[in-house]
Design an enzyme around this catalytic site. Structure first.
Site, PDB file in Angstrom:
ATOM      1  CG  HIS A 144      48.584  40.487  79.835  1.00 49.09           C
ATOM      2  ND1 HIS A 144      48.250  41.698  80.374  1.00 49.09           N
ATOM      3  CD2 HIS A 144      47.834  39.692  80.534  1.00 49.09           C
ATOM      4  CE1 HIS A 144      47.235  41.715  81.069  1.00 49.09           C
ATOM      5  NE2 HIS A 144      46.821  40.437  81.203  1.00 49.09           N
ATOM      6  N   PRO A 145      51.298  41.580  76.572  1.00 48.81           N
ATOM      7  CG  PRO A 145      51.902  43.841  76.463  1.00 48.81           C
ATOM      8  CD  PRO A 145      50.790  42.793  76.774  1.00 48.81           C
ATOM      9  CG  PHE A 174      57.633  39.091  85.044  1.00 48.80           C
ATOM     10  CD1 PHE A 174      57.413  38.802  86.222  1.00 48.80           C
ATOM     11  CD2 PHE A 174      57.849  40.393  84.868  1.00 48.80           C
ATOM     12  CE1 PHE A 174      57.351  39.598  87.481  1.00 48.80           C
ATOM     13  CE2 PHE A 174      57.664  41.528  85.868  1.00 48.80           C
ATOM     14  CZ  PHE A 174      57.704  40.873  87.291  1.00 48.80           C
ATOM     15  CB  ALA A 215      53.388  47.499  84.511  1.00 48.68           C
TER      16      ALA A 215
END
Length: 170
Positions: free
Chosen positions: A67-68, A120, A124
């Protein structure tokens, strides 16, 4: 042929690669590829959820590597080619965010990674940048073991959304 039929008919390796686009845990993706064929979408979603519940911290951390960072929109397509478009859609809440929120997210991400040792992770989709920032700040108070479990739950939500996208893709 439906997308589910297509997924069921893929070779083991190709199916595993598709599942890795949805969740970066190798063990989970292999188990999903072995679990085919799925009778329907509900069966696929149920198996995905059950298999994720059988994973642990090592698998969760591995999945997070795929994940970015929240707010790192500029690098999504470059670094995460297989899932970049999906990640960009998921982080659409960053659009229109003020510079103060963007900077606070960048600083919060750094502090979070220092505290917990992983990025984190939040589902989203449908959240504004301000909402994600508030969640990041709130979760900084969690104990490390608790936060790892919270992040794993967020991964499960992301995986479900990505499985839906996989089945809807042309």
């Amino acid at each position: 042929m439906t997308r589910l039929d297509w997924l069921n008919r893929l070779s083991f390796e190709d199916a595993q690669a598709e599942f890795l686009r949805c969740c970066g845990s190798q063990r989970w993706a292999e188990a999903m590829a072995r679990a085919r064929p799925f009778q329907n979408q509900e069966a696929l979603f149920a198996e995905a959820s059950w298999l994720w519940s059988q994973t642990g911290p090592e698998d969760w951390r591995e999945a997070m590597l795929h994940h970015p960072r929240i707010g790192d929109v500029s690098k999504l397509r470059e670094k995460f080619k297989a899932t970049g478009a999906w990640s960009e859609q998921e982080q659409r809440g960053m659009e229109g965010a003020g510079e103060d929120v963007i900077q606070a997210l960048a600083e919060g991400n750094r502090a979070y990674e220092e505290r917990f040792g992983f990025i984190f992770l939040v589902c989203a989709t449908g959240k504004s940048a301000a909402e994600m920032l508030a969640l990041l700040r709130e979760r900084m108070n969690n104990a490390p073991d608790q936060e790892l479990k919270v992040a794993a739950d967020e991964q499960a939500k992301i995986t479900r959304i990505r499985l839906e996208k996989l089945l809807a893709s042309p």
